[in-house]
Scaffold this motif. Structure first.
Motif, PDB file in Angstrom:
ATOM      1  N   LYS A  93       0.827  -1.205   0.000  1.00  0.00           N
ATOM      2  CA  LYS A  93       0.000   0.000   0.000  1.00  0.00           C
ATOM      3  C   LYS A  93       0.859   1.252   0.000  1.00  0.00           C
ATOM      4  CE  LYS A  93      -3.576  -2.383   2.580  1.00  0.00           C
ATOM      5  NZ  LYS A  93      -4.216  -2.535   3.872  1.00  0.00           N
ATOM      6  N   ASP A  94       1.994   1.211   0.699  1.00  0.00           N
ATOM      7  CA  ASP A  94       2.884   2.353   0.833  1.00  0.00           C
ATOM      8  C   ASP A  94       4.212   2.009   0.160  1.00  0.00           C
ATOM      9  OD1 ASP A  94       4.029   4.716   1.543  1.00  0.00           O
ATOM     10  OD2 ASP A  94       4.351   4.177   3.643  1.00  0.00           O
ATOM     11  N   LYS A  95       4.394   2.473  -1.071  1.00  0.00           N
ATOM     12  CA  LYS A  95       5.568   2.101  -1.839  1.00  0.00           C
ATOM     13  C   LYS A  95       6.695   3.141  -1.716  1.00  0.00           C
ATOM     14  CE  LYS A  95       3.196  -0.728  -5.162  1.00  0.00           C
ATOM     15  NZ  LYS A  95       3.119  -1.156  -6.530  1.00  0.00           N
ATOM     16  N   ARG A  96       6.635   3.988  -0.706  1.00  0.00           N
ATOM     17  CA  ARG A  96       7.697   4.971  -0.520  1.00  0.00           C
ATOM     18  C   ARG A  96       8.991   4.271  -0.133  1.00  0.00           C
ATOM     19  NH1 ARG A  96       5.455   8.951   3.811  1.00  0.00           N
ATOM     20  NH2 ARG A  96       4.787   6.953   4.638  1.00  0.00           N
ATOM     21  N   LEU A  97      10.059   4.774  -0.677  1.00  0.00           N
ATOM     22  CA  LEU A  97      11.369   4.254  -0.312  1.00  0.00           C
ATOM     23  C   LEU A  97      11.894   5.065   0.865  1.00  0.00           C
ATOM     24  CD1 LEU A  97      12.917   3.851  -3.853  1.00  0.00           C
ATOM     25  CD2 LEU A  97      12.033   2.055  -2.372  1.00  0.00           C
ATOM     26  N   ILE A  98      12.502   4.397   1.802  1.00  0.00           N
ATOM     27  CA  ILE A  98      13.053   5.068   2.978  1.00  0.00           C
ATOM     28  C   ILE A  98      14.561   4.873   2.933  1.00  0.00           C
ATOM     29  CG2 ILE A  98      13.080   5.180   5.482  1.00  0.00           C
ATOM     30  CD1 ILE A  98      10.210   3.974   5.343  1.00  0.00           C
ATOM     31  N   LEU A  99      15.259   5.919   2.541  1.00  0.00           N
ATOM     32  CA  LEU A  99      16.710   5.883   2.465  1.00  0.00           C
ATOM     33  C   LEU A  99      17.273   6.108   3.861  1.00  0.00           C
ATOM     34  CD1 LEU A  99      19.139   5.795   0.489  1.00  0.00           C
ATOM     35  CD2 LEU A  99      19.038   8.279   0.466  1.00  0.00           C
ATOM     36  N   THR A 100      18.105   5.190   4.305  1.00  0.00           N
ATOM     37  CA  THR A 100      18.679   5.308   5.643  1.00  0.00           C
ATOM     38  C   THR A 100      20.154   5.712   5.545  1.00  0.00           C
ATOM     39  OG1 THR A 100      19.391   3.008   5.732  1.00  0.00           O
ATOM     40  CG2 THR A 100      17.142   3.489   6.505  1.00  0.00           C
ATOM     41  N   ASN A 101      20.700   6.098   6.679  1.00  0.00           N
ATOM     42  CA  ASN A 101      22.117   6.416   6.724  1.00  0.00           C
ATOM     43  C   ASN A 101      22.969   5.194   6.431  1.00  0.00           C
ATOM     44  OD1 ASN A 101      22.465   9.180   7.106  1.00  0.00           O
ATOM     45  ND2 ASN A 101      21.854   9.012   9.236  1.00  0.00           N
ATOM     46  N   ASP A 102      22.455   4.011   6.756  1.00  0.00           N
ATOM     47  CA  ASP A 102      23.196   2.787   6.436  1.00  0.00           C
ATOM     48  C   ASP A 102      23.322   2.612   4.927  1.00  0.00           C
ATOM     49  OD1 ASP A 102      23.635   2.095   9.081  1.00  0.00           O
ATOM     50  OD2 ASP A 102      21.791   0.899   9.211  1.00  0.00           O
ATOM     51  N   ASP A 103      22.252   2.906   4.178  1.00  0.00           N
ATOM     52  CA  ASP A 103      22.303   2.840   2.715  1.00  0.00           C
ATOM     53  C   ASP A 103      23.355   3.817   2.186  1.00  0.00           C
ATOM     54  OD1 ASP A 103      20.137   1.032   2.699  1.00  0.00           O
ATOM     55  OD2 ASP A 103      18.684   2.685   2.620  1.00  0.00           O
ATOM     56  N   LEU A 104      23.304   5.033   2.690  1.00  0.00           N
ATOM     57  CA  LEU A 104      24.242   6.064   2.246  1.00  0.00           C
ATOM     58  C   LEU A 104      25.665   5.706   2.637  1.00  0.00           C
ATOM     59  CD1 LEU A 104      24.710   8.775   0.913  1.00  0.00           C
ATOM     60  CD2 LEU A 104      24.203   9.868   3.106  1.00  0.00           C
ATOM     61  N   SER A 105      25.844   5.195   3.848  1.00  0.00           N
ATOM     62  CA  SER A 105      27.173   4.829   4.328  1.00  0.00           C
ATOM     63  C   SER A 105      27.786   3.722   3.473  1.00  0.00           C
ATOM     64  CB  SER A 105      27.076   4.384   5.786  1.00  0.00           C
ATOM     65  OG  SER A 105      28.327   4.027   6.274  1.00  0.00           O
ATOM     66  N   LYS A 106      26.987   2.722   3.118  1.00  0.00           N
ATOM     67  CA  LYS A 106      27.476   1.628   2.265  1.00  0.00           C
ATOM     68  C   LYS A 106      27.848   2.139   0.879  1.00  0.00           C
ATOM     69  CE  LYS A 106      24.885  -1.975   4.633  1.00  0.00           C
ATOM     70  NZ  LYS A 106      23.701  -2.833   4.590  1.00  0.00           N
ATOM     71  N   ALA A 107      27.039   3.032   0.324  1.00  0.00           N
ATOM     72  CA  ALA A 107      27.335   3.591  -0.996  1.00  0.00           C
ATOM     73  C   ALA A 107      28.613   4.428  -0.948  1.00  0.00           C
ATOM     74  CB  ALA A 107      26.165   4.444  -1.488  1.00  0.00           C
ATOM     75  N   LEU A 108      28.773   5.203   0.106  1.00  0.00           N
ATOM     76  CA  LEU A 108      29.973   6.028   0.239  1.00  0.00           C
ATOM     77  C   LEU A 108      31.225   5.164   0.382  1.00  0.00           C
ATOM     78  CD1 LEU A 108      28.659   8.857   2.563  1.00  0.00           C
ATOM     79  CD2 LEU A 108      29.545   9.148   0.241  1.00  0.00           C
TER      80      LEU A 108
END
Length: 136
Positions: A93-108
């Motif tokens: 029902k709620d397809k919003r993506l929630i970007l976390t600091n863990d996602d950003l940290s892994k990408a960095l």
């Protein structure tokens, strides 16, 4: 003699590129790029060269940030698609993506940048509220 001089073609392409570079407005303001170029010791008496390099640095910075953001988005999508099946039905029902600091940290980390959290960092708005309530 060949009528298409490769040196002339290269110069024409460079002039066209520099012209388009100066017409393009990157997301990173020139003033910010100038500030960090100055802090790094970059000096150039020729204002035309300085403007082109400033714009080129701003454009490269924008590309770097866009790549990191895209990688973080892909990590976020992968993380959210790995949600347990029963939770997935609720999330449909709620397809919003929630970007976390863990996602950003892994990408960095993929780009050699280590992100450290401050001691006061809170993952949720309610974190730390218990101690604030006790102080009152």
């Amino acid at each position: 003699m060949n009528s298409a001089d490769p040196k002339h073609d290269d110069e024409a392409a460079l002039i066209e590129f520099l012209s388009s570079l100066m017409d393009y407005t990157p997301t990173i303001p020139d003033e910010l790029a100038e500030h960090y170029l100055g802090k790094s010791g970059f000096q150039c008496p020729d204002i035309r060269v300085f403007d082109c390099r400033t714009r080129l640095v701003a454009l490269a910075t924008q590309k770097f940030i866009a790549e990191i953001a895209n990688d973080a988005l892909q990590l976020c999508k992968a993380r959210q698609s790995a949600v347990v099946k029963d939770k997935r039905d609720k999330l449909q029902k709620d397809k919003r993506l929630i970007l976390t600091n863990d996602d950003l940290s892994k990408a960095l980390r993929e780009y050699g940048v280590n992100m450290k959290r401050q001691e006061y960092f809170a993952e949720s708005p309610s974190t730390g509220m218990e101690s604030a309530a006790r102080d009152d």
